[in-house]
Motif scaffolding. Sequence first.
Motif, short mmCIF file in Angstrom:
data_model
loop_
_atom_site.label_atom_id
_atom_site.label_comp_id
_atom_site.label_asym_id
_atom_site.label_seq_id
_atom_site.Cartn_x
_atom_site.Cartn_y
_atom_site.Cartn_z
N LYS A 291 10.31 7.66 -16.10
CA LYS A 291 10.50 7.40 -17.53
C LYS A 291 9.71 6.15 -17.97
O LYS A 291 9.06 6.14 -19.01
CB LYS A 291 11.99 7.21 -17.82
CG LYS A 291 12.30 7.15 -19.30
CD LYS A 291 13.75 6.98 -19.56
CE LYS A 291 14.01 6.27 -20.88
NZ LYS A 291 13.29 6.76 -22.00
N GLY A 292 9.68 5.13 -17.09
CA GLY A 292 8.96 3.89 -17.39
C GLY A 292 7.47 4.16 -17.57
O GLY A 292 6.86 3.76 -18.58
N SER A 295 6.73 6.06 -20.70
CA SER A 295 6.84 5.21 -21.89
C SER A 295 5.60 4.32 -22.02
O SER A 295 5.04 4.16 -23.13
CB SER A 295 8.07 4.33 -21.79
OG SER A 295 9.20 5.11 -21.61
N LEU A 298 2.74 6.26 -23.21
CA LEU A 298 2.91 6.64 -24.62
C LEU A 298 2.56 5.51 -25.58
O LEU A 298 2.21 5.74 -26.74
CB LEU A 298 4.35 7.10 -24.87
CG LEU A 298 4.64 8.57 -24.59
CD1 LEU A 298 6.14 8.85 -24.62
CD2 LEU A 298 3.94 9.48 -25.61
N THR A 299 2.67 4.25 -25.08
CA THR A 299 2.34 3.13 -25.99
C THR A 299 0.85 3.14 -26.33
O THR A 299 0.41 2.57 -27.32
CB THR A 299 2.67 1.78 -25.34
OG1 THR A 299 1.97 1.71 -24.10
CG2 THR A 299 4.17 1.58 -25.12
N ASP A 314 5.74 13.16 -24.16
CA ASP A 314 7.00 13.15 -24.93
C ASP A 314 8.07 13.98 -24.21
O ASP A 314 9.23 13.57 -24.11
CB ASP A 314 6.77 13.73 -26.33
CG ASP A 314 6.50 12.64 -27.35
OD1 ASP A 314 6.92 11.50 -27.06
OD2 ASP A 314 5.87 12.92 -28.39
N ASN A 317 9.28 12.27 -21.21
CA ASN A 317 10.20 11.20 -21.64
C ASN A 317 11.59 11.76 -21.97
O ASN A 317 12.61 11.25 -21.51
CB ASN A 317 9.60 10.51 -22.88
CG ASN A 317 10.08 9.07 -22.96
OD1 ASN A 317 10.60 8.55 -21.97
ND2 ASN A 317 9.92 8.43 -24.10
N ARG A 318 11.61 12.84 -22.78
CA ARG A 318 12.89 13.44 -23.20
C ARG A 318 13.69 13.99 -22.02
O ARG A 318 14.87 13.71 -21.85
CB ARG A 318 12.63 14.56 -24.21
CG ARG A 318 12.79 14.11 -25.66
CD ARG A 318 13.06 15.26 -26.60
NE ARG A 318 12.47 16.53 -26.24
CZ ARG A 318 11.22 16.93 -26.58
NH1 ARG A 318 10.43 16.10 -27.25
NH2 ARG A 318 10.77 18.13 -26.21
N ASP A 321 15.17 11.36 -20.01
CA ASP A 321 16.40 10.85 -20.64
C ASP A 321 17.59 11.75 -20.29
O ASP A 321 18.68 11.26 -19.93
CB ASP A 321 16.25 10.81 -22.17
CG ASP A 321 15.56 9.53 -22.62
OD1 ASP A 321 15.48 8.60 -21.78
OD2 ASP A 321 15.08 9.49 -23.75
#
Length: 499
Positions: A291-292, A295, A298-299, A314, A317-318, A321
């Motif tokens: 996830k890190g 993220s 994605l930045t 995305d 990431n989802r 989560d």
Amino acid sequence: MYESKYLINFLGMASLASIIFLGIVILVKMNKIRHLNGAVTKLKKSLDEMDEQAKLIVRTDIELNKIQEELDKKITGLYALQRLSHQMSTTMEEGQIFKKIEVEHLEDLDFEKACAFSWSSAEKTFILQMSLGYTQEDTQRIKSATDLESAYLDLIHSGKTLSSDSLQKEPALRDKIKSIFKVTSFVLSPVSPKEGDKGFLFLGTESIDTIISEGDRELITILANQIGQALENARLFEKTWRSQQDLEKKVEERTQELTHTLDELRIVSKRKTDFISSVSHELRTPLTSIKGYASILLTGNLGAIPDQIRERLDKINRHSDELVQLVNNLLDIARIESGREIMKKEIVDLNAVTEKVSDLLSVQFKDHQIEFSAQMPEEARMVSADRSQIERVFINIIGNAIKFTPAGGKITVQSHKVDKNIQVDINDTGCGMPEEALEAIFEEFYRVDNLINQQTKGTGLGLTLVKHIIEAHNGKIWVKSRINAGSTFSFTMPESTQG
Ligand code: ADP
């Protein structure tokens, strides 16, 4: 001369008058005597009558005395019978029942010899149960009087009481009994319990004055019936006692088996919890880095990302989560189950919790067009609970209600006091559940197979966690629901004893 003629005439007249007078007197006396004779006869008759009556009175008195004596005898006999039947009815040991007949009872019944035998159908022989006034030799003789055996058996079979007086027409049998039992008068009555061996009771006397009356026969029949009843009760008690012992033994065996199974289940359950716990831990570290990294990528700090890649990132990431959520739930369940998660109890106002949760979920209420309301009276709000855990309970249950209630529906929260607990009912007007799901939904990973579940994601862990939290607070949770008729989730929490 003339004078003497007159004198003679006068004397003659006087004599005649005297004779007439005497005749009259005699007549009167005779009349009186006749009257007196009549009176004497009457008197004699009354005296005779009185004598008859006196004799009758004496006879009646003698009879009354006899009746009184009979009555006294009967009353004494009845008292003896009452004492005996009380002692017998409180005896639950079969072997002790006959032994309750004692010398004093016999004396009250006007007998001095007694014995009782039961017929053992298994051994085809009579067994001595009690004897009074007989030696061992006597009872042996009575038992082995083979020519009487059929008479004993007939008696048991017929159920009729015999006595020396009632056997007038069978003098041979009567005299045989008299000589074998060494008595001049006797009563022989069958003892016939409904179950088990039957037998007979013998009572006799050597006194030549004793006449066995109908009343005596009745008393002994009653006594024999009481013995039969007491034997029946004792046998029934013995049977019940034995089956109770068997049952207790079985219950003990089953309890031991169950305890053993429970111990095994506990071991398996602990292994499962340990396994889930360690796997979840192992999963959490790589998940956090996946996830890190997603993220960070994605930045765009590491370079521009084409749209197609962004889309996939995305998703990563989802899904990460969701996975983290799943792993966290699993870890929480394992922690609470193993008792490692301690509930930090404090006074919690459930009304405030409801307000906070409804605030949190307000956007979802709006999106799903659901009306939410809560009624929590002041006396049914304060509980002793771990605030953050209780918030999770409300979020999970109300979150589910939103998910399973169509637009235009309603969700209401109500609370009331039940003994020393507060009960909370969360009701929705949603799709409801089938009967078989009502318990299963609290098990791990169970989800009802319906359209909403097919279209939305879920883990089937939310309610398992909720149940663990409620039970860790010594509360209970249950649900009432019907397909298309909404659901009501209810749970209890201990009321706060302070404030
Ligand atoms: P999830 O919601 O992730 O599926 P839960 O443990 O929270 O898992 O719920 C288990 C199942 O219970 C749900 O999948 C659903 O089938 C059923 N359920 C829970 N709440 C409701 C509700 N309010 N109305 C109808 N069904 C529900």
